[in-house]
Design an enzyme around this catalytic site. Structure first.
Site, short mmCIF file in Angstrom:
data_model
loop_
_atom_site.label_atom_id
_atom_site.label_comp_id
_atom_site.label_asym_id
_atom_site.label_seq_id
_atom_site.Cartn_x
_atom_site.Cartn_y
_atom_site.Cartn_z
N ILE A 1 -55.39 8.40 26.23
CA ILE A 1 -56.14 7.60 27.20
C ILE A 1 -56.22 6.19 26.64
O ILE A 1 -56.05 5.97 25.44
CB ILE A 1 -57.55 8.19 27.48
N ASP A 2 -56.45 5.21 27.52
CA ASP A 2 -56.42 3.81 27.12
C ASP A 2 -57.51 3.49 26.08
O ASP A 2 -58.52 4.18 25.99
CB ASP A 2 -56.63 2.91 28.34
N LYS A 3 -57.29 2.41 25.39
CA LYS A 3 -58.22 1.94 24.35
C LYS A 3 -59.66 1.86 24.87
O LYS A 3 -60.59 2.30 24.19
CB LYS A 3 -57.77 0.56 23.85
N ARG B 1 -56.16 3.22 37.10
CA ARG B 1 -56.38 1.77 37.21
C ARG B 1 -55.42 1.14 38.22
O ARG B 1 -55.82 0.33 39.06
CB ARG B 1 -56.23 1.12 35.84
#
Length: 304
Positions: A138-140, A239
């Protein structure tokens, strides 16, 4: 040494070679390709090409990428919020701001560094030394439940579950604006953005199929609290998809507005529910990562 060969099609003729190669979805940035051109690693018809060369129909392009030396990834004693652990799998609740695995510019302080210290040698090696144990990411700035595999057998089993979309993943997000429908489905292939290689986009030419289901949980007028269910797991999927229907995530300055009235550090997105069939027992297991403090505070502000 990695080698790539391309033949230019009619509709691609006239494009600068650095842009042409960057848009081939090889994962290489335009600046990296320009360096390869400068070093003579790109040839057209067997002759080194210059970066301003414009490709022509039927050009035969050969690209060579030298082997990169991978830095040593060291274990770091970083606290982990563990939701579950056994001999095969580890479920962690990733905090905001933590990168999942080492990459250029991030060789320390990642989840992998922390997991290596916690698990020692008990991590799957299928994805190489840079991503031991990592099946998905998953993204930062996305928080929540992340699955880590402790051996190759578990990794192969769970990777197959991911591939056939049987792993249950439910996210919580806050998006800009007031969604028209109480629930819906967004379908659109996701690939590299045609001009900004750091971004993803709906890309019908080079993208991979992506499906996101959403359901409204609470409306605030200027924002909406939603649950998103993934069928696929493309990079930045939620997103990109929510932005594509005019409702980017709050705090997402990449796909939304540069304005950030709630002073968020990145997008308001949390991987809340993760469910899968255990690779050893065959039993279905499901885990819930509680909403992080910043998310709870955001909802409280919006309710006022």
């Amino acid at each position: 040494m990695e080698r790539y060969d391309y033949t230019v099609e009619k509709n691609e003729s006239g494009t600068r070679i650095d842009r042409y190669l960057a848009e081939k979805d090889s994962g290489f940035s335009r600046s990296f390709i320009q360096k390869l051109l400068k070093d003579g690693q790109v040839t057209v018809g067997g002759k080194p090409a210059k970066s301003n060369y414009k490709v022509r129909e039927d050009d035969s392009i050969h690209l060579e990428v030298p082997d990169s030396s991978e830095p040593d990834i060291v274990p770091e004693d970083i606290p982990l919020d563990i939701l579950y652990e056994d001999e095969d799998v580890l479920i962690v609740n990733k905090p905001k701001g933590m990168v999942v695995h080492p990459a250029a510019g991030h060789y320390q302080g990642t989840l992998v560094n922390a997991v290596m210290a916690h698990c020692g040698d008990s991590l799957s090696g299928i994805n190489g030394v840079m991503r031991p144990g990592i099946v998905h990411r998953i993204d930062k700035d996305t928080t929540g439940a992340l699955l880590v595999c402790k051996n190759d057998t578990a990794h192969r089993d769970l990777a197959e579950q991911l591939k056939c979309h049987s792993i249950r993943r439910r996210y919580r997000a806050v998006v800009q604006g007031n969604l028209k429908d109480d629930e819906g489905t967004i379908e659109g292939p996701i690939g590299r953005h045609p001009t900004d290689r750091k971004k993803m986009a709906i890309n019908h030419k080079n993208g991979k199929d992506a499906v996101t289901h959403y359901k409204v949980l609470e409306r605030f007028g200027q924002a909406t609290y939603v649950e998103c269910r993934l069928e696929t797991g493309r990079t930045h999927q939620i997103r990109v998809h929510m932005a594509s229907i005019g409702h980017p995530l709050l705090g997402d300055t990449v796909y939304g507005s540069s304005r950030n009235p709630y002073h968020l550090e990145g997008q308001a997105l949390h991987a809340m529910i993760l469910g899968f069939v255990h690779p050893r027992t065959g039993e279905y297991m499901e885990f819930t990562a509680p909403l992080p403090e910043y998310f709870v505070k955001l909802l409280s502000k919006l309710r006022k």
